[in-house]
Design a protein around this motif. Sequence first.
Motif, PDB file in Angstrom:
ATOM      1  N   THR A 136       4.832  -4.384   7.580  1.00 26.90           N
ATOM      2  CA  THR A 136       5.968  -3.494   7.808  1.00 26.90           C
ATOM      3  C   THR A 136       5.582  -2.084   7.369  1.00 26.90           C
ATOM      4  N   LEU A 137       5.938  -1.103   8.187  1.00 24.73           N
ATOM      5  CA  LEU A 137       5.702   0.299   7.850  1.00 24.73           C
ATOM      6  C   LEU A 137       7.018   0.922   7.405  1.00 24.73           C
ATOM      7  N   VAL A 138       6.983   1.602   6.262  1.00 26.19           N
ATOM      8  CA  VAL A 138       8.198   2.148   5.661  1.00 26.19           C
ATOM      9  C   VAL A 138       7.964   3.619   5.329  1.00 26.19           C
ATOM     10  N   GLY A 139       8.993   4.447   5.589  1.00 25.28           N
ATOM     11  CA  GLY A 139       8.940   5.852   5.215  1.00 25.28           C
ATOM     12  C   GLY A 139       9.941   6.154   4.106  1.00 25.28           C
ATOM     13  N   LEU A 140       9.506   6.856   3.070  1.00 29.38           N
ATOM     14  CA  LEU A 140      10.379   7.275   1.973  1.00 29.38           C
ATOM     15  C   LEU A 140      10.294   8.777   1.796  1.00 29.38           C
ATOM     16  N   TYR A 141      11.412   9.376   1.431  1.00 27.21           N
ATOM     17  CA  TYR A 141      11.486  10.821   1.192  1.00 27.21           C
ATOM     18  C   TYR A 141      12.143  11.024  -0.166  1.00 27.21           C
ATOM     19  N   PHE A 142      11.404  11.622  -1.094  1.00 23.12           N
ATOM     20  CA  PHE A 142      11.897  11.848  -2.445  1.00 23.12           C
ATOM     21  C   PHE A 142      12.365  13.292  -2.575  1.00 23.12           C
ATOM     22  N   HIS A 143      13.683  13.454  -2.750  1.00 25.90           N
ATOM     23  CA  HIS A 143      14.231  14.791  -2.959  1.00 25.90           C
ATOM     24  C   HIS A 143      14.167  15.081  -4.451  1.00 25.90           C
ATOM     25  N   ILE A 144      13.294  15.988  -4.828  1.00 26.88           N
ATOM     26  CA  ILE A 144      13.013  16.212  -6.245  1.00 26.88           C
ATOM     27  C   ILE A 144      14.226  16.771  -6.970  1.00 26.88           C
ATOM     28  N   THR A 182      -5.350  -3.941   4.085  1.00 27.71           N
ATOM     29  CA  THR A 182      -4.922  -4.868   5.143  1.00 27.71           C
ATOM     30  C   THR A 182      -5.890  -6.023   5.332  1.00 27.71           C
ATOM     31  N   GLY A 183      -7.185  -5.797   5.088  1.00 28.52           N
ATOM     32  CA  GLY A 183      -8.169  -6.841   5.344  1.00 28.52           C
ATOM     33  C   GLY A 183      -8.445  -7.742   4.165  1.00 28.52           C
ATOM     34  N   VAL A 184      -8.383  -7.210   2.929  1.00 29.37           N
ATOM     35  CA  VAL A 184      -8.732  -7.982   1.737  1.00 29.37           C
ATOM     36  C   VAL A 184      -7.500  -8.320   0.903  1.00 29.37           C
ATOM     37  N   LEU A 185      -6.704  -7.285   0.602  1.00 28.38           N
ATOM     38  CA  LEU A 185      -5.539  -7.519  -0.260  1.00 28.38           C
ATOM     39  C   LEU A 185      -4.384  -8.168   0.481  1.00 28.38           C
ATOM     40  N   LYS A 186      -4.377  -8.042   1.805  1.00 29.38           N
ATOM     41  CA  LYS A 186      -3.319  -8.654   2.624  1.00 29.38           C
ATOM     42  C   LYS A 186      -1.922  -8.173   2.204  1.00 29.38           C
ATOM     43  N   VAL A 187      -1.774  -6.855   2.095  1.00 25.95           N
ATOM     44  CA  VAL A 187      -0.474  -6.318   1.704  1.00 25.95           C
ATOM     45  C   VAL A 187       0.543  -6.589   2.807  1.00 25.95           C
ATOM     46  N   HIS A 188       1.818  -6.625   2.415  1.00 27.72           N
ATOM     47  CA  HIS A 188       2.891  -6.894   3.376  1.00 27.72           C
ATOM     48  C   HIS A 188       3.560  -5.618   3.873  1.00 27.72           C
ATOM     49  N   THR A 189       3.379  -4.520   3.135  1.00 32.03           N
ATOM     50  CA  THR A 189       4.077  -3.276   3.472  1.00 32.03           C
ATOM     51  C   THR A 189       3.145  -2.097   3.233  1.00 32.03           C
ATOM     52  N   LEU A 233       0.879  -1.167   0.000  1.00 34.40           N
ATOM     53  CA  LEU A 233       0.000   0.000   0.000  1.00 34.40           C
ATOM     54  C   LEU A 233       0.916   1.216   0.000  1.00 34.40           C
ATOM     55  N   PHE A 234       0.786   2.077  -1.004  1.00 31.78           N
ATOM     56  CA  PHE A 234       1.704   3.199  -1.186  1.00 31.78           C
ATOM     57  C   PHE A 234       0.922   4.490  -1.028  1.00 31.78           C
ATOM     58  N   LEU A 235       1.161   5.195   0.102  1.00 32.76           N
ATOM     59  CA  LEU A 235       0.496   6.467   0.403  1.00 32.76           C
ATOM     60  C   LEU A 235       1.453   7.600   0.089  1.00 32.76           C
ATOM     61  N   ASP A 268       1.710  -3.951  -8.790  1.00 35.62           N
ATOM     62  CA  ASP A 268       2.628  -3.972  -7.652  1.00 35.62           C
ATOM     63  C   ASP A 268       2.152  -3.092  -6.493  1.00 35.62           C
ATOM     64  N   LEU A 269       1.683  -1.875  -6.800  1.00 32.13           N
ATOM     65  CA  LEU A 269       1.361  -0.894  -5.761  1.00 32.13           C
ATOM     66  C   LEU A 269      -0.135  -0.600  -5.723  1.00 32.13           C
ATOM     67  N   PHE A 270      -0.716  -0.684  -4.521  1.00 30.66           N
ATOM     68  CA  PHE A 270      -2.065  -0.192  -4.280  1.00 30.66           C
ATOM     69  C   PHE A 270      -1.888   1.238  -3.766  1.00 30.66           C
ATOM     70  N   THR A 271      -2.214   2.225  -4.593  1.00 26.13           N
ATOM     71  CA  THR A 271      -1.760   3.598  -4.362  1.00 26.13           C
ATOM     72  C   THR A 271      -2.890   4.492  -3.881  1.00 26.13           C
ATOM     73  N   VAL A 272      -2.582   5.301  -2.852  1.00 25.22           N
ATOM     74  CA  VAL A 272      -3.480   6.340  -2.354  1.00 25.22           C
ATOM     75  C   VAL A 272      -2.723   7.658  -2.392  1.00 25.22           C
ATOM     76  N   ARG A 273      -3.297   8.657  -3.041  1.00 24.37           N
ATOM     77  CA  ARG A 273      -2.635   9.960  -3.146  1.00 24.37           C
ATOM     78  C   ARG A 273      -3.555  11.044  -2.589  1.00 24.37           C
ATOM     79  N   ASN A 274      -2.960  11.938  -1.824  1.00 23.90           N
ATOM     80  CA  ASN A 274      -3.703  13.105  -1.349  1.00 23.90           C
ATOM     81  C   ASN A 274      -2.733  14.241  -1.111  1.00 23.90           C
ATOM     82  N   ILE A 275      -3.238  15.402  -0.822  1.00 25.45           N
ATOM     83  CA  ILE A 275      -2.389  16.566  -0.597  1.00 25.45           C
ATOM     84  C   ILE A 275      -1.654  16.399   0.734  1.00 25.45           C
ATOM     85  N   GLY A 276      -0.315  16.357   0.669  1.00 24.74           N
ATOM     86  CA  GLY A 276       0.499  16.279   1.868  1.00 24.74           C
ATOM     87  C   GLY A 276       0.790  14.879   2.353  1.00 24.74           C
ATOM     88  N   ASN A 277       0.373  13.841   1.576  1.00 21.35           N
ATOM     89  CA  ASN A 277       0.519  12.439   2.000  1.00 21.35           C
ATOM     90  C   ASN A 277       0.156  12.254   3.468  1.00 21.35           C
TER      91      ASN A 277
END
Length: 732
Positions: A695-703, A601-608, A549-551, A570-579
Motif C-alpha cells: 500500500t502506498l500512503v501519503g502524509l503531510y505534516f503541518h508543522i 520490498t525484496g528483503v524486508l517485505k514491507v506492507h506499506t 518503508l518511511f520516506l 517499526d519504520l525502515f526510514t529514508v530521509r533526503n532533502i524534499g522527500n
Amino acid sequence: MRTLRHDVPASLVVFLVAVPLSLGVALAAGAPLAAGLVAAAVGGIVAGRLGGSVVQVSGPTASLTVVIAGLVTTYGWRATCLITIMAGGLQLLLGAFKAARAALAVSPAVVHGMLAGVGIIIALAQLHVVLGGSPQQSPWANLAQLPSQILDMHGHKVMVGILTVTVLLVWGRMPKHVRAVPAPLAALLTAAVTAAAFEWNVTRIDLSGAITAWAPPELPSGDWQHIAMGVLLVALVAGAESLLCCVATDGMHTGARSDLDRELTGQGVANMLSGVLGGLPVAGVIVRSTTNIQAGARTRWSAVLHGVWVLLFALCLGWTIKLIPMEALAALLVFIGIKTISLGHLRKVHGHNEVPVYVITMSGVILVGLAEGVLAGLALAALLALRRLTRVTVDKRQEEPGGVMHTTVSGSLTFLGVPRLTQELRAIPPGTAVDLDLNIDFMDNAAFDALHSWRLDHERLGGTVTVDELHDEWYSMAASGGRMFPAKSPPKAPGRWWLPWTHRRRPLSAAAAIECRLAQGTDEFHKRTAPLLRPVFTQLATQQRPSHLFLTCADSRVVPSLITSSGPGDLFTVRNIGNLVPCSGAEPRDDSVAAAIEYATGVLKVHTITVCGHSGCGAMAALLQGPATTEGLPQLTRWLRHGHPSLDRLGESGQDTTAEDAALDALCRLNIQQQLENLRTYRKVDEQVRAGQLTLVGLYFHIGSARVHHVPPRDADSPASDGSLPTEPTPI
C-alpha cells in the motif's frame, strides 16, 4: 415525585428480601427473632436517611452472627444491646474524626475470608436445626455431632429443609415474571404452605408480643477488657462491611458517589438506636443493596421506605411469621452460608497471589474465633505486602567470557533483601570487571553494608566495580557519610526526550553546546530510557522486521517516530532533502533511494510505503524561487531536478504562484502525490501494489499546528488527474 415512582417499587422488593434474611440472622445469632426486624427497620430508616450512600440498604448482617452469638452466650441479650449502643457511639466518633477511609486499607482477601469462615460456621450450626436437632457451642462440636444427627433425622423437618433449599436452587431458572418474587421469600412461602397442607410436624415461630415486650439494655457484668474488645469488634466489623459495601455499590449506579465519613456516622447513629430498641447491630448489606439497585432505586428514599414497610409488617402482620417453619429459616441460612464461599472472590485473590491470606483468615475464624482469624489474616497480608514492596531482583549478564559483568539491581534494598543480594553478588567470579547499575528507590543501612562490603572484597581480590545509580544516589551518599533520605524516593518524571535540547536544559555557551549536548543526551538515554527499552533491543538485536518503508524530508523539525508514535523496529526510514523519490532510471541517478526501495520490498517485505512531506519545505521553496536560490550549491541543484515534475504539476493546476505562502503549501502537497506516482515506476513496487501486497500512503505534516494529514495517491481515473490541486488533506 418523579423518583418515587422508581423508589417505591424498589423499596417493596427490598422489603420482601429483608424480612426473611433478618429473621434468619437473628436465629443464627441466638437473639430474639424480633431483634432482626427491629434492626432491619432502624437500618433502613435511620442509616438510609443519615448515611452517605444513596442506594445502600442497611440491616442485620450475617458477618456479625458469630460475634453476637458469643456476646449473647456470655453476657445475655440485654447486655449485648448495650454493647451495640457503645459500638454505635464508637462508629459515630470515628466518622466525626474522618477515619472512614482507613477501613479501605483492609485487604479484600481478609474480608472475603472472614465472610467465608462465618458462612461455614452458620451453615454447620443451622444444619443441625434442619435435621431436627440443636446447634452446638463450636464449629468443631457441630462437625463432630453431625453424623449422629444425620442418623437420628426427623423426617418432616428434614423435608421442609430440603424443600426450601430446592426452591432456592431452581428459582433462578424460573421465567422472569415469576422471579419478580425474591427467592428467599418464595422458598419460605413454599415451605410454609406445604407444611400446613400436609400437617407436617415442624417447629413454628411465634412473635406474639415480642415487638412490644421491650426491656431496657443493661450493663454487662464481667471483665471490661473483654467487653471493650466486643465493642471494638462489633464497631469495626460492621463499619468495615458498610464502607466496603459503599465502594462496591458506587460501581453499580450512576448517581452521587458515597460520602464514607457520613456513612460511618449514619451507621453509628443507627446502631445506637437499634441497641436502645432491642435490635441487632446494623451494617450495610451487599445483597439488599444490590437488590435495591437492580430494582431501579434512584434515591435514599427506597432504603428508608423499605424500613417503614418492615416496621409496619412487624407491628401489624407479625402474627403471620408463626406460619413459617423454623427449619425453613435454618435451611435458608445454610444456603446463604455456603454461598459466602464465592468462586469469583477466590479467582480474584488467586490472581493477586492472596489465596494464603484468604485461607488463613477463613481457617482462623472457624477454628479459633472471628477476631483471631481476622488478625491472623491482616498480619499475613501485611507480611506479603512487605515482601512484595521489598523484593529485590539481580540481573547478571556477561556478553563474552572474561568480559565485563553487567549487573543490575532493582527494587527496594532493605535488610529483607540482603540474603538474596549477597548470594547473587558473591557468585561473581573474583577478578571480574563489574558494571553495577543500581535501579533502586530505597536503601537501608543493612543493604548498604552488604553491598559496600562485597565491593571492597571484590576490589581487594583484583576485580573492579563501577557503580551507576539510575535514581537518587543512595549508595554514594551512604559511602560519603551523608544523611540519608527518610523514606523511599518518589519516581522521577520521565525524561522529556521529545523536546528540543534548548527547552530541557539550562542555556549553554555555543562551544559548550557543541561539545556537551550530544554527550548529555546519550547519558540521559542510558539512565532513563535504555533500562526500559533494553528488553526490546535484545529481541531486535539479531534481525529487523519493519512493516513500513518511511520516506520523508531531512528537515530537523520532522521526527518520524514522534509523529507516528512508532518505536524501534517499526519504520525502515529514508530521509533526503524534499522527500523526493527519483523515477526508476532517472538522471541524475541516485542509487541510495533506489537501493532502499529494493531492499524494503525484496528483503524486508514491507506492507506499506509512506511518503511524508511537510509545510514550509525548504526544497519546495527553492524550486518555486528558481535556480538562483541554490547558486553555489551544485549538488543540491542537481538533486532538486527530481522535483521539477512536482513544479510542472503546480503550473498545470493554475495555482497563483504570486501568493507565495499558498503556492508553497500547494507545492508541498502536490509533491507528495508526485513521489507516490514515482514509486510506481519501480517494477517491484508496481507489481506488489497491483497484487494487493503493498500500500502506498501519503502524509503531510503541518508543522505550525502539529497536525498530520492524509494525502491520497492520485488515481488515474480521479477528477484530480487533469492536473488540478489535490483536495484539502484529511486530518488523521
